[in-house]
Scaffold this active site. Structure first.
Site, short mmCIF file in Angstrom:
data_model
loop_
_atom_site.label_atom_id
_atom_site.label_comp_id
_atom_site.label_asym_id
_atom_site.label_seq_id
_atom_site.Cartn_x
_atom_site.Cartn_y
_atom_site.Cartn_z
N SER A 1 -12.32 -33.87 10.88
CA SER A 1 -11.65 -34.85 11.36
C SER A 1 -10.25 -34.95 11.64
O SER A 1 -9.78 -35.93 12.51
CB SER A 1 -11.94 -36.19 10.64
N HIS B 1 -5.27 -37.52 4.72
CA HIS B 1 -5.49 -38.74 3.96
C HIS B 1 -4.35 -38.98 3.00
O HIS B 1 -3.81 -38.31 2.42
CB HIS B 1 -6.92 -38.16 3.03
N VAL C 1 -14.68 -8.64 4.38
CA VAL C 1 -14.51 -8.03 2.99
C VAL C 1 -15.79 -7.89 2.46
O VAL C 1 -16.83 -8.85 2.69
CB VAL C 1 -13.74 -9.09 1.97
N ILE D 1 -13.47 -26.07 -1.26
CA ILE D 1 -12.35 -26.72 -0.66
C ILE D 1 -12.92 -27.73 0.46
O ILE D 1 -12.71 -27.40 1.53
CB ILE D 1 -11.14 -25.76 -0.12
N CYS E 1 -12.81 -31.86 31.60
CA CYS E 1 -13.87 -31.03 32.23
C CYS E 1 -14.07 -29.86 31.27
O CYS E 1 -14.93 -29.08 31.52
CB CYS E 1 -13.18 -30.52 33.56
C1 LIG Z 1 -17.19 -32.30 8.78
C2 LIG Z 1 -15.74 -32.26 7.82
C3 LIG Z 1 -14.87 -33.15 8.02
C4 LIG Z 1 -13.68 -33.06 7.24
N1 LIG Z 1 -12.48 -33.86 7.55
C5 LIG Z 1 -11.35 -33.62 6.84
C6 LIG Z 1 -10.29 -34.58 7.40
O1 LIG Z 1 -10.31 -35.40 8.03
N2 LIG Z 1 -9.05 -34.38 6.34
C7 LIG Z 1 -8.99 -33.31 5.36
O2 LIG Z 1 -8.08 -33.27 4.78
N3 LIG Z 1 -10.05 -32.47 5.38
C8 LIG Z 1 -11.18 -32.51 5.97
N4 LIG Z 1 -12.38 -31.47 5.60
C9 LIG Z 1 -12.01 -30.57 4.98
C10 LIG Z 1 -11.45 -29.53 5.66
O3 LIG Z 1 -11.63 -29.22 7.03
C11 LIG Z 1 -11.48 -28.22 4.62
O4 LIG Z 1 -11.01 -28.56 3.49
C12 LIG Z 1 -10.57 -26.95 5.05
O5 LIG Z 1 -10.76 -26.71 6.43
C13 LIG Z 1 -11.06 -25.89 4.46
O6 LIG Z 1 -10.32 -24.79 4.66
P1 LIG Z 1 -10.50 -23.14 4.01
O7 LIG Z 1 -9.56 -22.43 4.74
O8 LIG Z 1 -10.53 -23.54 2.72
O9 LIG Z 1 -11.82 -22.83 4.65
P2 LIG Z 1 -12.32 -22.32 6.09
O10 LIG Z 1 -11.48 -22.74 7.29
O11 LIG Z 1 -13.64 -22.24 6.27
O12 LIG Z 1 -11.70 -20.67 6.25
C14 LIG Z 1 -12.32 -19.72 5.23
C15 LIG Z 1 -12.20 -18.36 6.01
O13 LIG Z 1 -12.59 -17.36 5.32
C16 LIG Z 1 -13.04 -16.23 6.18
N5 LIG Z 1 -14.11 -15.74 5.57
C17 LIG Z 1 -15.33 -15.85 4.82
N6 LIG Z 1 -15.89 -14.54 4.55
C18 LIG Z 1 -15.03 -13.77 4.61
C19 LIG Z 1 -15.24 -12.42 4.47
N7 LIG Z 1 -16.19 -12.04 3.81
N8 LIG Z 1 -14.07 -11.54 4.53
C20 LIG Z 1 -13.08 -12.07 5.29
N9 LIG Z 1 -13.06 -13.19 5.75
C21 LIG Z 1 -14.16 -14.14 5.28
C22 LIG Z 1 -13.88 -17.23 7.24
O14 LIG Z 1 -14.15 -16.37 8.63
C23 LIG Z 1 -12.91 -18.26 7.52
O15 LIG Z 1 -12.05 -18.23 8.72
C24 LIG Z 1 -13.40 -31.80 6.60
C25 LIG Z 1 -14.31 -30.87 6.45
C26 LIG Z 1 -15.76 -30.95 7.16
C27 LIG Z 1 -16.62 -30.20 7.04
#
Ligand SMILES: Cc1cc2nc3c(=O)[nH]c(=O)nc-3n(C[C@H](O)[C@H](O)[C@H](O)COP(=O)(O)OP(=O)(O)OC[C@H]3O[C@@H](n4cnc5c(N)ncnc54)[C@H](O)[C@@H]3O)c2cc1C
Length: 485
Positions: free
Chosen positions: A46, A50, A174, A343, A444
């Site tokens: 979104s 927050h 990985v 997360i 578009c």
């Molecule tokens: C519907 C929705 C709405 C949300 N709204 C909000 C909001 O409004 N505000 C807010 O604060 N949070 C929000 N969140 C939460 C927020 O989006 C997440 O907490 C955050 O994006 C998580 O980030 P991350 O880096 O932990 O994971 P990700 O962005 O998923 O990154 C993980 C990375 O690891 C990589 N990876 C996975 N496996 C491997 C592997 N084997 N080898 C190498 N790389 C790998 C992936 O390719 C990816 O790039 C929302 C989440 C969702 C789903």
């Protein structure tokens, strides 16, 4: 090459940790399976910063949310990503809603969220947001909540990390991790890496990665259960319908469907929470989820014109079932392996606080960290569309490519597209250019500018037609030449 700290994944969690660690004299490498930062959950959410009244007091989620939202506020003038502190309202209209709102207020006070206020009459609520439905008569007002562009925030942190010496290795999946003595051997699709510390930020796949290193201690692991959230993104004619982020009262399924302006003046509506059909990587939209979002949003305002929808998308939450907090811990079974797992929301808002937390954990674990004296922030370029008339004239005078508009919906110029292709982490695909410049983000959806950007990428990087990708590696736009065959 020996690495001090290997960070796995390149979403917001990893980029924020890389950003913070790039202030210290350590050799840090980010290993990412995809060809860019922010390709998974970080790009599909979104975009709300927050305020921090929602997480249970005493949890890591509560502490890091409040710290993270303050840090985002501090960082946006330094890094120049889009961010607006527009405030949020949790709205209600029944006795039950009033009680939930009162409880949220109490939580917020305990979490030390500043300036929270309860609006106790319909007049007070509608004074702030006149287009809300008339029966809404109570709200929690959090003026410190904001909106941002999730991938811009991620890019800004990653660019700064990169210019301060962090190495990002893309297309690097990985495959296995083994600890031999004090060293982690990380087997990837691009060869092996050795590291002293590993920080696991792999989102929905964090459980699989942890299991790799646990070997025969699988009982120490956790399970990620994916949950999908679907969205509508509406055109700019709907962007001014509400002035704040409008939340409904939360349920056991989550924060509920929100309606909010975006930093680019569109309107975002969503998400639902689907555990039934969700898988870790499938972000296809389901009609059932979209219908739910549309019907639920009408409880906040019945004035949304869904005919102005320009895109649907979905994001996947990394939820650890039965555990209502982030799983951020150094492994007891495998010392120096640090999990940033589970997360889910508000992970984006916590972003920069994850970096601070990682530094605290590394210090506690015995790592010697010395601050660099030459750390510098990397500011994202200002969008041409956001420049003043004088700045626009000056830009065109210095570089005539600013005078050529490629994306008409969002007024993105050739100069901005070329800059994105030569950024610290270069945009090499059509969607990577979109995330860096906004080209193709408008009404578009790239229908007109897409083919032009295709040509620009092809020429700038001297590629053949079938080497230009839409987004992920292999997402070809042109399969082969047909003319003349
Ligand atoms: C519907 C929705 C709405 C949300 N709204 C909000 C909001 O409004 N505000 C807010 O604060 N949070 C929000 N969140 C939460 C927020 O989006 C997440 O907490 C955050 O994006 C998580 O980030 P991350 O880096 O932990 O994971 P990700 O962005 O998923 O990154 C993980 C990375 O690891 C990589 N990876 C996975 N496996 C491997 C592997 N084997 N080898 C190498 N790389 C790998 C992936 O390719 C990816 O790039 C929302 C989440 C969702 C789903």
């Amino acid at each position: 090459m020996h690495i001090d700290i290997a960070i796995l994944g390149a979403g917001i969690t990893s980029s924020a940790i890389a950003f913070e660690l790039s202030k210290y004299n350590k050799n840090v490498v980010v290993l990412e399976e995809e060809n860019d930062v922010s390709l998974k959950t970080t790009k599909a959410n979104s975009g709300i910063v927050h305020a921090g009244y929602d997480p249970k007091p005493g949890t890591k989620m509560a502490r890091l949310n409040v710290e993270g939202s303050l840090l985002i506020h501090e960082l946006y003038p330094l890094l120049n990503f889009h961010y607006e502190q527009i405030g949020s309202l949790v709205i209600g209209s029944s006795e039950k809603d009033h009680q939930i709102i009162n409880d949220l207020y109490e939580r917020g006070v305990q979490n030390q969220v500043r300036d929270l206020r309860i609006l106790k009459t319909a007049d007070e609520v509608h004074h702030l947001d006149p287009n809300l439905n008339p029966q809404i008569d109570y709200a929690l007002y959090a003026p410190t909540a904001g909106i941002t562009s999730p991938w811009e925030l991620c890019l800004a942190l990653a660019y700064t990390a990169k210019v301060n010496g962090v190495d990002f290795v893309f297309d690097c999946k990985v495959l296995d991790i083994t600890k031999n003595g004090d060293v982690f051997d990380i087997k990837t699709s691009q060869g092996n890496y050795q590291a002293t510390y590993v920080i696991n930020c792999t989102g929905t796949h964090a459980d699989e990665i942890y299991k790799m290193v646990l070997k025969d201690r699988q009982d120490e692991s956790f399970e990620i259960t994916p949950s999908k959230g679907e969205y509508y993104l509406l055109d700019k004619d709907q962007g001014h319908l509400v002035n704040h982020v409008i939340f409904q009262t939360p349920t056991e399924l989550g924060k509920g469907v929100l309606v909010s302006p975006t930093v680019h003046h569109n309107l975002i509506v969503g998400p639902d929470a689907d555990y039934e059909f969700a898988t870790k990587d499938d972000t296809d939209n389901l009609q059932k989820g979209l219908d739910y979002v549309r019907d639920s949003a009408k409880r906040s305002t019945d004035k949304i014109n869904f005919g102005s929808n320009i895109r649907n998308f979905a994001g996947i939450r990394a939820t650890i079932k039965g555990f209502d907090d982030f799983f951020i811990e150094e492994s007891k079974a495998v010392p120096h392996f640090i999990n940033f797992a589970g997360i889910k929301s508000p992970g984006l808002s916590c972003g920069p606080a994850f970096g601070k937390e990682a530094v605290r954990m590394l210090l506690l674990s015995g790592m010697n960290l010395t601050l660099k004296t030459d750390f510098k922030y990397y500011r994202l370029p200002t969008f041409f569309s956001n420049m003043t008339l004088r700045e626009k004239e000056e830009s065109i005078k210095n570089d005539k490519d600013y005078g050529q508009v490629i994306c008409r919906c969002e007024t993105v110029t050739l100069a901005e597209i070329k800059n994105a292709m030569h950024a610290p982490l270069p945009g090499t695909t059509i969607d990577a250019i979109k995330r860096r410049t906004n080209a193709g983000m408008g009404r578009c959806q790239g229908g007109f500018c897409g083919p032009k950007i295709f040509e620009i990428i092809k020429n700038e990087f001297h590629l053949s037609y079938d080497e230009v990708y839409q987004d992920r590696k292999g997402s070809k736009i042109v399969l082969e030449e047909t003319k003349g065959k």
